[in-house]
Design a protein around this motif. Structure first.
Motif, PDB file in Angstrom:
ATOM      1  N   VAL A 234      -4.673   1.096  -0.554  1.00  0.00           N
ATOM      2  CA  VAL A 234      -5.433   2.029   0.280  1.00  0.00           C
ATOM      3  C   VAL A 234      -6.560   1.304   1.005  1.00  0.00           C
ATOM      4  O   VAL A 234      -6.819   1.535   2.197  1.00  0.00           O
ATOM      5  CB  VAL A 234      -5.981   3.184  -0.578  1.00  0.00           C
ATOM      6  N   LYS A 235      -7.236   0.415   0.302  1.00  0.00           N
ATOM      7  CA  LYS A 235      -8.368  -0.292   0.911  1.00  0.00           C
ATOM      8  C   LYS A 235      -7.949  -1.189   2.073  1.00  0.00           C
ATOM      9  O   LYS A 235      -8.741  -1.456   2.977  1.00  0.00           O
ATOM     10  CB  LYS A 235      -9.097  -1.102  -0.157  1.00  0.00           C
ATOM     11  N   ARG A 236      -6.697  -1.648   2.069  1.00  0.00           N
ATOM     12  CA  ARG A 236      -6.243  -2.489   3.188  1.00  0.00           C
ATOM     13  C   ARG A 236      -5.556  -1.667   4.273  1.00  0.00           C
ATOM     14  O   ARG A 236      -5.041  -2.218   5.250  1.00  0.00           O
ATOM     15  CB  ARG A 236      -5.319  -3.606   2.695  1.00  0.00           C
ATOM     16  N   GLY A 237      -5.512  -0.333   4.106  1.00  0.00           N
ATOM     17  CA  GLY A 237      -5.003   0.531   5.161  1.00  0.00           C
ATOM     18  C   GLY A 237      -3.675   1.195   4.894  1.00  0.00           C
ATOM     19  O   GLY A 237      -3.174   1.944   5.741  1.00  0.00           O
ATOM     20  N   ARG A 239      -1.154   3.946   3.640  1.00  0.00           N
ATOM     21  CA  ARG A 239      -1.285   5.396   3.491  1.00  0.00           C
ATOM     22  C   ARG A 239      -0.335   5.878   2.391  1.00  0.00           C
ATOM     23  O   ARG A 239       0.821   5.460   2.325  1.00  0.00           O
ATOM     24  CB  ARG A 239      -0.991   6.092   4.812  1.00  0.00           C
ATOM     25  N   ILE A 240      -0.842   6.744   1.531  1.00  0.00           N
ATOM     26  CA  ILE A 240      -0.075   7.261   0.402  1.00  0.00           C
ATOM     27  C   ILE A 240       0.120   8.762   0.588  1.00  0.00           C
ATOM     28  O   ILE A 240      -0.841   9.506   0.792  1.00  0.00           O
ATOM     29  CB  ILE A 240      -0.788   6.952  -0.926  1.00  0.00           C
ATOM     30  N   SER A 273      -3.528  10.206   1.177  1.00  0.00           N
ATOM     31  CA  SER A 273      -3.984  10.754   2.457  1.00  0.00           C
ATOM     32  C   SER A 273      -3.403  12.149   2.678  1.00  0.00           C
ATOM     33  O   SER A 273      -3.989  12.966   3.386  1.00  0.00           O
ATOM     34  CB  SER A 273      -3.584   9.830   3.608  1.00  0.00           C
ATOM     35  N   HIS A 274      -2.246  12.415   2.100  1.00  0.00           N
ATOM     36  CA  HIS A 274      -1.606  13.728   2.167  1.00  0.00           C
ATOM     37  C   HIS A 274      -1.115  14.077   0.765  1.00  0.00           C
ATOM     38  O   HIS A 274      -0.472  13.258   0.113  1.00  0.00           O
ATOM     39  CB  HIS A 274      -0.412  13.712   3.121  1.00  0.00           C
TER      40      HIS A 274
END
Length: 756
Positions: A234-237, A239-240, A273-274
């Motif tokens: 998540v920290k490197r971008g 999306r989960i 993120s969702h």
């Protein structure tokens, strides 16, 4: 939907709550003094491999490479409590049946081999020689095909190999294991669809993926160390996107307990993120909705001469895409919304994450496998990944997260009821016998056999079989009609109280305890969820001088049962486990070459996966697009007053082992007798929060099943879905309510009614 009165936990996974959970068990168990040294070596090269989940042991490890539940499992095993012959002299088995799962295991480590005496209703001590001789005598008198050799998921590769060999030398393939209860749908579905029965991702893929899609897997409780690579992703971008009827806190927010800054500041990482709360059994429809959005975006792209689909991959590597595409286009959004319980807008937003990501990993757990149409759940998930070539590239793959520490590895080295999955010709050459070729019994088949009286003997290599299976009331009654029951275990559990005419309880070493044989301290090995093999060596003093290793117990039983065979050297193998690894290498040379030299490879050595190399060992020679025949996976019709029961594990629990009564990540404390239900359903049913109710089976077989004493607890779940704890609610699951392809019990959507 959740409201202000809904029970919930507002804190993150990990953080101070995790440390308090470990400290509480430490204080309860008073573990042996060396437990801190064991924890320091846990899941590190040359160290001790956790007996809890199958999450990987990375080469570049952290200072503390264990999670809350992994620490609890070690503390539980290293307790100073002892369950001695004196304990059994003071308690009848009938009295112990009233004890809870937690209290039975709280009696501590088993110390002596015991035999059940029906006359006194007590376990009485016996010698190992007496136990082996008595068990061997009974097995020799039976038709081998009337015996079942069950294995839980923690026995080492070495023990598992010899256990499977024992079964086949004896004359059967009745070798079910705990996979039959949880992930057998995976091995059946993936084998047929991509030609490999396990996941295709490896640990390194999580450092390069652009998106991760989760279905039905509770990382925060079941595999908390997984949260660290998720946080990094998540920290490197990355999306989960998560699909789960239950809002599991581990996939919402996390604080890393090993980060002083995060611990001191309370700064948490948002994981998903969702987060889409799909209805239990609604995953086929949800996945089809994602695929429908991908096709729509591909249609738009084609007008500009572009493509969202990986058409070259589909053409070269897949089969039956046209039939799948036709299904997706013909299915309406109205049907998808009805069956998934999700809106078109939410699914399109999630689908757009997939469209925009170059590399995607698909993660799933028992929310997909434990459904009547679990095969189709997995098939649809693979369909989604195949559309953009997300299998067989770095940073991609289908990745089931396995539960018990070596449940995948046991299958790898021969514990399987399916003879076609085992190199029987090679075994015959190595050991000079004729191997049985008929299909053995799965867990469900074994239960049917026990109820019919066809199964006369059951040997349990670990586990808590009678407590973990469906149809418990009928099964317990039938169980006692068997001639022989044998349980190999470290602690007392419910299954040890339900006995056949002749019954033995055989105590074994734990994996954290030194296994000293004739050649010296022994190494054992396990396989993680990414198909990597790890060596484990223990240093702790055994709980009792009377314990034997699981491997030595299996060898002792085999010697007492089987006729002599000059090619079968039980004593030699017990004296030096490296010789068993040589046998594994000889049996599976492609996967286990140089086994003994690679035992302590940092991060484990990878045994390979054909589908990851885009070699498809399927009937068509390609990866298969599948076409489900229904949009709901739960396998029963909707009806007024009928609910979909989801059985859950708390974060103070591992499988049937209950460490305590703190389900911190759901905000439930001090009880497991709850019925979780959303406020709208409470009002519609005329119930009140705090009311005590029961649940009755609403299966159409007409059999009565009932559990009472459940407190109505407002909880954030989709309408029509209710929740409660496993294994307490297992008696509500019909034995024939299982995945149609694999016979995995369908515990994630059970038809029930609320009884007031």
């Amino acid at each position: 939907m959740a409201d202000q009165d809904t029970l919930q936990y507002d804190g993150p996974a990990g953080g101070w709550g995790s440390l308090r959970g470990i400290t509480r068990i430490f204080g309860k168990e008073w573990p042996s003094p060396g437990v801190l040294e064991t924890l320091a070596r846990q899941n590190k090269p040359g160290g001790f491999m956790c007996v809890s989940c199958a999450w990987t042991k990375p080469a570049h490890h952290s200072a503390f490479e264990f999670c809350e539940n992994g620490a609890k499992a070690t503390l539980w095993e290293q307790t100073t409590r002892r369950c001695t012959p004196e304990f059994f002299a003071n308690h009848t088995v009938t009295d112990l049946k009233d004890w809870t799962d937690h209290d039975l295991e709280q009696t501590g480590r088993l110390t002596h081999p015991m035999r059940f005496d029906h006359a006194s209703d007590r376990y009485v001590p016996c010698s190992w020689e007496e136990a082996f001789e008595g068990i061997g005598r009974e097995l020799k008198a039976l038709d081998p095909k009337s015996a079942v050799f069950y294995a839980s998921g923690r026995a080492s590769l070495e023990t598992s190999y010899l256990y499977a060999l024992f079964g086949r030398l004896y004359g059967h393939n009745n070798l079910p294991d705990s996979s039959n209860m949880c992930h057998e749908t995976t091995s059946v579905a993936l084998k047929k669809i991509i030609g490999a029965p396990v996941g295709t991702s490896v640990y390194e893929d999580f450092s390069t993926c652009d998106a991760i899609f989760f279905f039905g897997q509770n990382t925060g409780s079941n595999s908390p160390r997984f949260l660290h690579p998720l946080q990094d992703a998540v920290k490197r971008g990355c999306r989960i996107v998560t699909f789960n009827p239950v809002r599991e806190r581990g996939l919402e927010a996390m604080i890393n307990p090993q980060s002083p800054t995060e611990m001191l500041t309370g700064h948490e990482t948002r994981i998903s993120s969702h987060y889409l709360q799909v209805k239990a059994g609604g995953d086929i429809a949800a996945l089809l909705g994602l695929c429908k959005h991908v096709l729509a975006k591909d249609d738009e792209a084609k007008r500009d001469g572009r493509s969202v689909l990986d058409r070259d991959f589909i053409k070269q590597h897949t089969h039956d895409f046209d039939a799948f595409e036709q299904l997706v286009r013909q299915t309406s959004w109205q049907e998808i919304e009805e069956h998934s319980g999700l809106t078109r807008v939410a699914l399109e937003e999630a689908g757009q994450v997939y469209v925009e990501a170059e590399r995607v990993i698909g993660i799933y757990g028992m929310g997909l496998t434990q459904q009547v149409h679990g095969f189709d759940n997995i098939g649809m998930f693979v369909n989604l990944l195949l559309m953009k070539g997300n299998i067989g590239r770095d940073g991609t793959g289908i990745s089931p997260v396995r539960g018990h520490s070596n449940v995948q590895g046991q299958r790898t080295v021969g514990i399987s009821e399916k003879p076609e999955l085992v190199p029987l010709d090679r075994l015959e050459d190595m050991f000079g016998f004729t191997a049985p070729r008929d299909t053995g019994l799965t867990t469900v088949d074994a239960c049917h056999g026990i109820m019919k009286g066809d199964v006369k003997a059951f040997i349990g290599l670990g586990g808590n079989f009678v407590r973990a299976i469906p149809e418990q009331e009928a099964m317990e009654a039938a169980w006692q009609r068997m001639r022989l029951t044998v349980q190999i275990a470290t602690k007392l559990n419910r299954s040890h109280l339900i006995n056949g005419e002749i019954a033995y309880l055989l105590p074994c070493l734990g994996r954290s305890e030194e296994d000293l044989q004739e050649s010296g301290p022994q190494i054992v090995t396990i396989e993680d969820t990414f198909s990597c093999i790890h060596g484990s060596i223990a240093r702790r003093k055994p709980a009792s001088e009377h314990l034997k290793s699981e491997l030595a117990i299996v060898a002792g039983l085999a010697k007492a049962t089987l006729p002599p065979n000059p090619k079968v050297l039980w004593d030699e193998w017990v004296s030096d486990y490296s010789k068993v690894r040589d046998l594994i290498e000889q049996t599976y040379p492609d996967q286990f070459h140089d086994f003994n030299k690679r035992v302590f490879t940092p991060g484990g050595f990878y045994r390979g996966n054909s589908a990851r190399e885009r070699i498809w060992k399927t009937e068509s020679g390609r990866a298969e697009f599948t076409v489900p025949q229904q949009l709901s996976a739960h396998g029963f019709a909707n009806a007024p007053g009928r609910y979909r029961l989801i059985t859950l594990r708390s974060n103070d629990q591992f499988n049937t082992t209950v460490y305590g009564y703190s389900d911190r990540l759901r905000g439930i404390e001090g009880t497991r007798s709850v019925l979780l239900i959303n406020p709208e359903d409470i009002a519609a049913a005329g119930l009140k929060a705090g009311q005590v109710v029961g649940l009755a089976s609403d299966a159409e077989d007409g059999r009565k099943r009932y559990i009472g004493g459940l407190t109505v607890t407002p909880f954030d779940l989709p309408n029509g879905c209710i929740g409660g704890y496993y294994p307490e609610l297992n008696p509500l699951i019909p034995l024939d309510h299982h995945d149609k392809a694999s016979k995995t019990p369908a515990a994630k959507a059970v038809p029930v009614r609320i009884v007031t």
